[in-house]
Scaffold this motif. Structure first.
Motif, PDB file in Angstrom:
ATOM      1  N   VAL A  27      73.197  57.241  82.894  1.00  0.00           N
ATOM      2  CA  VAL A  27      74.101  57.036  84.014  1.00  0.00           C
ATOM      3  C   VAL A  27      74.485  58.381  84.639  1.00  0.00           C
ATOM      4  N   ASP A  28      74.563  58.422  85.968  1.00  0.00           N
ATOM      5  CA  ASP A  28      74.944  59.637  86.675  1.00  0.00           C
ATOM      6  C   ASP A  28      76.468  59.710  86.743  1.00  0.00           C
ATOM      7  N   HIS A  81      68.930  53.265  81.340  1.00  0.00           N
ATOM      8  CA  HIS A  81      67.835  52.906  80.457  1.00  0.00           C
ATOM      9  C   HIS A  81      68.108  53.516  79.091  1.00  0.00           C
ATOM     10  N   VAL A  82      67.306  53.147  78.114  1.00  0.00           N
ATOM     11  CA  VAL A  82      67.396  53.760  76.794  1.00  0.00           C
ATOM     12  C   VAL A  82      66.841  55.179  76.893  1.00  0.00           C
ATOM     13  N   VAL A  83      67.674  56.161  76.651  1.00  0.00           N
ATOM     14  CA  VAL A  83      67.244  57.550  76.742  1.00  0.00           C
ATOM     15  C   VAL A  83      66.586  57.992  75.439  1.00  0.00           C
ATOM     16  N   ASP A  84      67.178  57.620  74.310  1.00  0.00           N
ATOM     17  CA  ASP A  84      66.658  58.024  73.004  1.00  0.00           C
ATOM     18  C   ASP A  84      66.509  56.770  72.144  1.00  0.00           C
ATOM     19  N   ALA A 130      68.702  49.102  73.263  1.00  0.00           N
ATOM     20  CA  ALA A 130      68.783  48.481  74.585  1.00  0.00           C
ATOM     21  C   ALA A 130      70.004  49.010  75.319  1.00  0.00           C
ATOM     22  N   VAL A 131      69.896  49.067  76.629  1.00  0.00           N
ATOM     23  CA  VAL A 131      71.021  49.356  77.520  1.00  0.00           C
ATOM     24  C   VAL A 131      71.050  48.219  78.523  1.00  0.00           C
TER      25      VAL A 131
END
Length: 246
Positions: free
Chosen positions: A123-124, A160-163, A169-170
């Motif tokens: 997320v920004d 999204h799933v970064v790691d 899940a996101v």
């Protein structure tokens, strides 16, 4: 009948709640605590500060199929959640808010919540309007003092799933779905002579279904009550709890 500007009504209610907490911090004890008994839970020795981001907003173009009882809760009002990886040692597989420990480099819990949310979901932070930090909740089991930070997603960005080692899940969770009595119940944990019951929520369907329980469910349960969004539900209905193998 839906409220034409319902998302902004929800935002105003969330902002008012955060403002009440700030008033209480300024020595106005008559203000009702947002999290009631949660803030009086026991504090474990050596507990460290942590923060989570409770991010509401119109997160995508797929609204809930049901209308909530409270007209402030529109079909497109969501909250951002993630499912922790089942391989983690701490709370494996559980649904959680984005968040983590407050690092020495962070400028307090708000900065920590935004940083962790970016690291976990992409997320920004520039698109997040911070409404305020709520009361700190002690979590003796994990030895943390968790400050929930209320946010409104003013300018949504892709998540999204970064790691994959941290998250499985996101996802968006429509608030109207979480409030549905059909999706509510309790989980029961039995440890010897002790029985621990807590609120729980079903969200999603099929392979994308999730059970929200534990700390995240407790926070949502009290938050919805405080906002006046809760719909009558059966607190005797037990939802099966499937915990990942350790």
């Amino acid at each position: 009948m839906p409220v034409p500007d319902a998302p902004h009504t929800a935002r105003a209610q969330l902002a008012a709640l955060a403002a009440d907490v700030e008033r209480r911090r300024r020595s106005e004890p008559t203000v009702v605590p947002s999290f009631g008994p949660l803030i009086d839970l026991p504090v474990a020795p050596g507990s460290r500060p942590a923060a989570v981001l409770i991010l509401f907003g119109v997160l995508d173009a797929t609204p809930s199929e049901r209308a909530a009882a409270d007209t402030a809760v529109s079909r497109d009002l969501d909250v951002l959640l993630l499912a922790r990886a089942s391989t983690l040692r701490s709370h494996p597989g559980q649904v959680a808010f984005p968040g983590g420990r407050v690092d020495p480099e962070d400028d307090g819990p708000v900065a920590a919540a935004l940083r962790e949310a970016q690291e976990e979901t992409g997320v920004d932070p520039a698109g997040v309007e911070v409404l305020g930090a709520l009361e700190t909740i002690p979590l003796a089991f994990s030895r943390h003092l968790v400050t929930p930070v209320l946010g409104w997603w003013r300018h949504p960005s892709p998540v999204h799933v970064v790691d994959e080692g941290e998250s499985a899940a996101v996802f968006r969770a429509p608030v109207a779905d979480l409030l549905s009595p059909a999706n509510r119940g309790v989980t029961v944990l039995r440890d010897g002579a002790r029985t621990m019951r807590g609120p729980a929520f079903h969200v999603g369907q099929g392979p994308e279904a999730h059970l929200v329980w534990g700390f995240t469910a407790m926070v949502l349960d009290v938050l919805f009550d405080r906002l006046g969004w809760t719909e009558p539900w059966d607190a005797t209905r037990e939802l099966p709890l499937e915990r990942p193998p350790r």
